[in-house]
Motif scaffolding. Structure first.
Motif, PDB file in Angstrom:
ATOM      1  N   VAL C   3       0.841  -1.191   0.000  1.00 39.00           N
ATOM      2  CA  VAL C   3       0.000   0.000   0.000  1.00 39.00           C
ATOM      3  C   VAL C   3       0.880   1.247   0.000  1.00 39.00           C
ATOM      4  CG1 VAL C   3      -1.803   1.265   1.211  1.00 39.00           C
ATOM      5  CG2 VAL C   3      -1.828  -1.232   1.212  1.00 39.00           C
ATOM      6  N   ALA C   4       0.609   2.123  -0.939  1.00 36.81           N
ATOM      7  CA  ALA C   4       1.400   3.338  -1.071  1.00 36.81           C
ATOM      8  C   ALA C   4       0.472   4.532  -1.237  1.00 36.81           C
ATOM      9  CB  ALA C   4       2.331   3.228  -2.272  1.00 36.81           C
ATOM     10  N   VAL C  31       0.009  -1.162  -6.619  1.00 31.35           N
ATOM     11  CA  VAL C  31      -0.315   0.265  -6.502  1.00 31.35           C
ATOM     12  C   VAL C  31      -1.491   0.673  -7.391  1.00 31.35           C
ATOM     13  CG1 VAL C  31       1.917   1.003  -5.662  1.00 31.35           C
ATOM     14  CG2 VAL C  31       1.511   0.860  -8.126  1.00 31.35           C
ATOM     15  N   THR C  32      -1.816  -0.175  -8.376  1.00 31.74           N
ATOM     16  CA  THR C  32      -3.040   0.095  -9.131  1.00 31.74           C
ATOM     17  C   THR C  32      -4.225  -0.184  -8.226  1.00 31.74           C
ATOM     18  OG1 THR C  32      -2.078  -0.471 -11.260  1.00 31.74           O
ATOM     19  CG2 THR C  32      -4.468  -0.618 -11.086  1.00 31.74           C
ATOM     20  N   LEU C  88       9.538   9.577 -13.622  1.00 29.80           N
ATOM     21  CA  LEU C  88       8.859   9.630 -12.333  1.00 29.80           C
ATOM     22  C   LEU C  88       8.117   8.306 -12.205  1.00 29.80           C
ATOM     23  CD1 LEU C  88       8.068  11.299  -9.814  1.00 29.80           C
ATOM     24  CD2 LEU C  88       6.044  12.039 -11.069  1.00 29.80           C
ATOM     25  N   SER C  89       8.596   7.469 -11.306  1.00 29.44           N
ATOM     26  CA  SER C  89       7.997   6.142 -11.161  1.00 29.44           C
ATOM     27  C   SER C  89       6.851   6.194 -10.162  1.00 29.44           C
ATOM     28  CB  SER C  89       9.050   5.146 -10.688  1.00 29.44           C
ATOM     29  OG  SER C  89       8.417   4.007 -10.157  1.00 29.44           O
ATOM     30  N   MET C  90       5.730   5.645 -10.584  1.00 30.62           N
ATOM     31  CA  MET C  90       4.559   5.621  -9.703  1.00 30.62           C
ATOM     32  C   MET C  90       4.407   4.246  -9.058  1.00 30.62           C
ATOM     33  SD  MET C  90       3.231   8.651  -9.899  1.00 30.62           S
ATOM     34  CE  MET C  90       1.503   8.581  -9.446  1.00 30.62           C
ATOM     35  N   ALA C  91       5.536   3.527  -8.942  1.00 30.36           N
ATOM     36  CA  ALA C  91       5.490   2.198  -8.330  1.00 30.36           C
ATOM     37  C   ALA C  91       5.883   2.301  -6.863  1.00 30.36           C
ATOM     38  CB  ALA C  91       6.433   1.263  -9.058  1.00 30.36           C
ATOM     39  N   CYS C  92       5.837   1.179  -6.180  1.00 30.58           N
ATOM     40  CA  CYS C  92       6.338   1.138  -4.812  1.00 30.58           C
ATOM     41  C   CYS C  92       7.861   1.234  -4.863  1.00 30.58           C
ATOM     42  CB  CYS C  92       5.914  -0.168  -4.138  1.00 30.58           C
ATOM     43  SG  CYS C  92       6.758  -1.607  -4.815  1.00 30.58           S
TER      44      CYS C  92
END
Lengths: 143, 309, 221, 438
Positions: C3-4, C31-32, C88-92
């Motif tokens: 969870v982020a 993260v989706t 810009l990474s939107m991952a954990c």
């Protein structure tokens, strides 16, 4: 020269769109307002609202049904939360949160519809003029 | 087993022990410690020294205990699991013993959320029961938690806390039993205001025979005002102040509430003296140490018999 | 799942100030599902940043991969990454690092704060549930983990801060894990298990034992 | 500025989908019986569920509340008879609905009867679970002097049977008829009827405090006149709830009757001394009605009544296509209303299932299975229960799927999907529209 603020209004086809009336209706909408009809206010996405700002809108209104009257039961409640999220995001990037608002309206409340739009225009007007003055000097100066 | 401290001697001899409490200063002014200690000297059998209570940074418990020893007062070193891992804990116990400290009260410790460094990383490597077990293993078996031998084992009188008024109520006595099984020789409870609930708790403890396996000392905190009573009731977990008591303080009238609070404390101690299985009172006069002599005297607990180790 | 949560825009803005062409990459996994960094959130991030930098002639593009923590899923991105100044990474945190390892010459920035392993209590609300301590004791505690769900990670029962089933650290939002365990085991008639003293935990299997790895030689190639 | 275009392909088509013409009616009270009868007349086969051992519902026990002449008893009895004669109705008594899956046109329901679970399929469900009256009264501090209307009726029966009971009737009786704004002919009528009965059977003084004496019903106007002429005193309550306090001898009820008030002067506050106070019992949703709401995933209003007052949904429609409500479960008391609703529900069902086929637009909303993370957000968000998770042969989840027959194309799932996996293919605005409008 002072220009009118550009407003995009997402309108639920069961309420806002009907309240807005069509082109033939007696009280025409001002030129600065663009109407986008949606099947339910709950279908308006966060990205759509931000997209309107990116396309150059100064203010965004979402018109949905009154509480308890949404044809799709929860659509208006959901979009209200999304509008609040966008408002907070705007605040976070240094804009005024009042640039975006959700307005409940009934199909017959044509006057309410116009009043709310006028309200939003008023709220936004001062901001854009302040903003345009500083354009080119500071990037985040949009109030 | 020979008593290692005056407190143990009194309790093992079947006496009604009295302990006090001293919160170290939020600085290095030793004078503060001396001043507070002065009120307690000769009035109680031993003095608990808190370990960064409510997670607010203060002079260390060990150092303050050493100062008390120099003043001729027997300390009970409180030790919490919040700030140290098992390495530091065992090391501190060895050091404390070296300084002459013989009583230890093993606590989990308040969460750092309540203190002045809520950003801190907590440790909780051990919990209070494991800490009790650790001290006992060090003493009885001469071994560290890891199983390594200790060269010169520390001989400590081991205490633990009990919170009779927290939830789940029915589990509280089971937890006390676990502490006793782990090696707790004395127990100091959270402040008692609700005597009925306390009596019930003691009854459950007696049903398990715990009053014969450990020395239970009832926690006493005199209430200074109606405001304090209400604060304790509403904001301190595990403290339950009955409404009747608050009413009693209120009806004492302006400026008289403190006096009434002390009277309540004295009555509570007297009740405790009569209650089967209660072997002492632990008086926590929070920033009110000067009132302790009066309370002890009026509760009929003087003179404190002089016991030699 | 992991969870982020989105980082504050101000912080991201600072990271990206000096770059012109920015690729925002979402991740299709945890993260989706926790609404922090999927394709939708990546688009939102780009749209928001586009507003933030509207006078700085920056260029944002968006992509989303199946799982950022697997290099194979990142391969198809190579061309796009090279065409941009930064990512810009939107991952954990795992995804961000996999990306950084895959594209060593391009700055990779984290768009999220990675919080915990948890589950949704309801739509839009997640709670930490597993601490990944490496030595599961759930069979002893009625299926409720005191390490992840007790504020003090106590192993031998509740501290004095348990009142009305809530934890004193934040009564409004935290349930006392030990009350839950007690209730559960009482119901199951297994309270006796709680009388056993749990010894000090071996933390060497958890993050405290140095960087952990799991090896399965039989499946290795 | 950077544009990300949404992939849009158009492929909406109309498909004819077969629907099951069997209808499940839950509840064998007045509304359920009437719906079932109307449905059979329209050519449907009906399964009627009743939790009790025989149909009839709460109207039988409440008949005196309704009954001016006991006609409601007859209304129910005649319908029970008609149902028994009707081969198109299968009545299951002592039966409960325990499971519902599927959607309009093809619901799969599980019914529990005598410890057995019966599986059944139907095309539509009509909920007619009724209401119940709690015995619980608002406290007045004097329970022995406060009774419910139901209890009053029990006493009236005693009164009729024996002379000696008559002398024991308290001399001042006050009846309060108001239920937080629920304005029903049934309440005021039953209060007047009972007030009149007291008057005729004893020498007591009777006061009726009423929000609104509802005379819109057959015989009600006459009843009102009769009560007045017999000496029943009626106060009209307005903007103030009656205040009750205990006195040394009994109770004192303060009411405000604005029709009695003098303009600018006396406010119309009247204190009634009484030694028996009769209060209305609250109508509530029965417990099995509440569990049914969860089972069917239908929304209700804040008091728990089925179907919120929503201007877009016709009175008997629910948020789920194919599930309808009628009668007491919607908070309705009035027999006429209940019968009208039952008819309405039957017609709505007919509208939906007629010809056994339904023309459904397919593909208005579509899921890109390769993008779907099966996060369940759409499933939880859809107000019409029109989303299911596709499962492969081994039972593994693959992706969300839109159930076209239940879908209302509102676009809520599209807006909620964090993976951008759901697209609205028809009637949806595009980014270009936004650009143009600006």
């Amino acid at each position: 020269m002072r220009r009118e603020p550009r407003i995009v209004a997402f309108c639920c086809e069961h309420s806002g769109k009907l309240a807005a009336g069509d082109e033939s209706s007696s009280a025409a909408l001002p030129d600065n307002v663009g109407i986008i009809s949606v099947p339910c206010s709950g279908s308006v996405q966060t990205i759509d609202i931000l997209g309107a700002f990116r396309a150059g809108a100064d203010g965004v209104a979402v018109f949905g049904c009154h509480e308890g009257s949404c044809k799709h039961v929860t659509g208006n409640k959901m979009v209200k939360k999304r509008v609040e999220y966008v408002a907070r995001t705007l605040e976070e990037i240094g804009w005024n949160r009042e640039r975006v608002a959700f307005f409940p309206v009934a199909a017959v409340e044509s006057k309410v519809f116009r009043d709310r739009l006028a309200e939003l225009s008023e709220n936004v007007r001062d901001r854009i003029h302040g903003y345009e003055k500083c354009l080119g000097k500071q990037s985040e100066s949009a109030p | 087993m020979k008593a290692v401290s005056r407190l143990q001697q009194i309790l093992d001899d079947g006496g009604f022990a009295v302990t006090g409490e001293l919160g170290p200063p939020k600085g290095c002014d030793v004078e503060v410690v001396r001043c507070k200690a002065e009120h307690l000297k000769g009035m109680v059998d031993a003095v608990n020294v808190t370990d960064n209570q409510t997670a607010v940074v203060r002079m260390s418990s060990i150092a303050t205990c050493a100062i008390l020893l120099n003043l001729g007062i027997e300390p009970v070193m409180q030790m919490v699991c919040r700030d140290r891992n098992r390495i530091a804990i065992q090391s501190d116990i060895l050091g404390a013993h070296g300084l002459g400290i013989r009583n230890i009260l093993c606590l989990t410790g308040d969460h750092q959320h309540f203190g002045n460094h809520p950003q801190a990383k907590n440790v909780f490597d051990l919990d209070s029961i494991q800490l009790i077990q650790t001290v006992k293993t060090m003493r009885n078996e001469g071994k560290f938690v890891s199983g390594d031998d200790i060269e010169g084992a520390p001989n400590m009188f081991i205490g633990a806390a009990a919170s009779p008024f927290s939830d789940p109520f029915e589990f509280r006595v089971r937890r006390l039993a676990k502490k006793v099984a782990a090696g707790a020789q004395f127990i100091q409870t959270q402040c008692v205001y609700d005597l009925d609930k306390f009596r019930k708790w003691m009854e459950m403890a007696r049903d398990l025979g715990l009053h014969e396996k450990t020395h239970i000392m009832a926690g006493i905190t005199p209430l200074k005002s109606v405001g304090m009573a209400r604060y304790m009731k509403n904001n301190v977990a595990g403290v339950d102040v009955p409404d009747a008591l608050i009413q009693r303080l209120r009806s004492a009238g302006k400026g008289k509430a403190a006096e009434e609070g002390i009277a309540i404390a004295i009555e509570t101690i007297q009740e405790m003296k009569e209650m089967e299985g209660v072997h002492g009172a632990h008086i926590m006069a929070i920033e009110w140490e000067e009132k302790v002599p009066g309370i002890v005297e009026r509760a009929g607990l003087l003179p404190r018999e002089s016991v030699k180790n | 799942m992991i969870v982020a949560e989105r980082k504050p825009i101000a912080e991201i803005r600072q990271m990206l100030e000096s770059h012109r062409k920015i690729l925002v990459v979402g991740c299709g996994a945890c993260v989706t599902v926790c609404m922090a960094g999927g394709e939708r959130e990546a688009e939102l991030m780009a749209a928001t940043l586009d507003l933030v930098f509207r006078n700085d002639s920056k260029c944002f593009s968006v992509d989303c991969v199946e799982r950022q923590c697997e290099p194979e899923f990142l391969d198809p991105l190579t061309g796009k990454v090279n065409a941009n100044d930064c990512v810009l990474s939107m991952a954990c945190g795992v995804g961000v690092q996999t990306m950084a390892a895959q594209f060593p010459h391009v700055p990779i920035y984290p768009g999220l704060n990675t919080h915990f392993m948890g589950r949704p209590l309801e739509q839009g609300l997640w709670s930490e549930t597993c601490a990944g301590c490496g030595n599961c004791i759930l069979y002893k505690t009625g299926g409720i983990c005191p390490i992840a769900r007790c504020s003090k990670s106590l192993l031998n029962g509740p501290c004095g801060g348990s009142v009305n089933g809530r934890c004193e650290v934040d009564p409004d939002n935290i349930e006392c894990a030990w009350q839950l365990i007690y209730d559960r085991m009482k119901e199951a008639g297994t309270l006796d298990l709680l009388d056993e003293i749990m010894p000090p935990k071996d933390w060497s299997d958890s993050a405290h034992g140095g960087v952990r790895r799991v090896v399965r030689e039989d499946v290795m190639l | 500025m950077n544009h990300y275009s949404k992939t849009v392909n158009s492929g909406v088509r109309l498909e004819r989908i077969s629907v099951n013409k069997r209808v499940l009616v839950v509840g064998g009270g007045m509304a359920g019986l009437e719906t079932a009868l109307k449905l059979t007349r329209l050519g449907y086969e009906v399964t009627l569920l009743e939790t009790a051992e025989s149909p009839g519902g709460s109207i039988l026990s409440l008949s005196s509340l309704y009954g001016l002449s006991g006609e409601s008893d007859l209304l129910v009895q005649s319908r029970i008879e008609a149902i028994k004669q009707n081969p198109a109705v299968r009545v299951l008594t002592g039966a409960r609905l325990v499971g519902v899956t599927g959607t309009v046109g093809d619901f799969r329901v599980e019914i529990e009867q005598a410890g057995q679970t019966i599986e059944n399929r139907c095309g539509a469900i009509v909920v007619a679970t009724g209401l119940e009256f709690g015995e619980e009264l608002p406290g007045t501090g004097s329970p022995e002097k406060t009774i419910s209307h139901k209890e009053l009726e029990r006493r009236l029966v005693d009164l009729q049977q024996s002379e000696t009971n008559r002398s024991r009737m308290p001399s001042n009786i006050c009846l309060i008829v108001e239920d937080e704004g629920v304005d029903s002919a049934m309440f005021s009528a039953s209060a007047l009827k009972n007030a009149l009965a007291i008057k005729r059977l004893s020498k007591s003084s009777v006061f009726v405090c009423c929000d609104n004496v509802n005379v819109a019903g057959s015989g009600l106007e006459e009843l009102y006149r009769e009560a007045r002429s017999e000496g029943v005193v009626i106060f009209r309550l307005e903007d103030m709830r009656p205040q009750v306090r205990e006195t040394r001898t009994g109770l004192a009820v303060t009411v405000k009757d604005s029709s009695a008030a003098a303009p600018g002067g006396w406010q119309g506050l009247i204190e009634i001394e009484c030694d028996l106070l009769v209060l209305p019992e609250r109508a509530t949703v029965p417990a099995d009605g509440v569990s049914l709401q969860h089972l069917l995933n239908v929304s209700c209003d804040s008091d728990g009544w089925f179907q919120e007052n929503n201007v877009w949904a016709k009175p008997v429609e629910s948020n789920r296509r194919g599930i309808f409500f009628a009668g007491g479960c919607r908070g309705n008391f009035d027999v006429e209303d209940i019968l009208a609703e039952a008819k309405g529900a039957a017609l709505e069902v007919h509208n939906l299932l007629r010809h056994g086929k339904r023309l459904v637009p397919v593909g208005r909303v579509a899921v890109d299975a390769s993008k779907c993370a099966v996060c369940l957000t759409c499933l939880r968000s859809c107000p019409h229960d029109a989303i299911e998770i596709l499962v492969d042969d081994k039972g593994h989840n693959k992706a969300a799927r839109i159930i076209d027959i239940a879908c209302e194309a509102c676009g809520i799932c599209v807006a909620q999907c964090p993976a951008n996996a759901i697209q609205m293919l028809a009637d949806q605005f595009r980014d270009q529209d936004v650009a143009v409008s600006v």
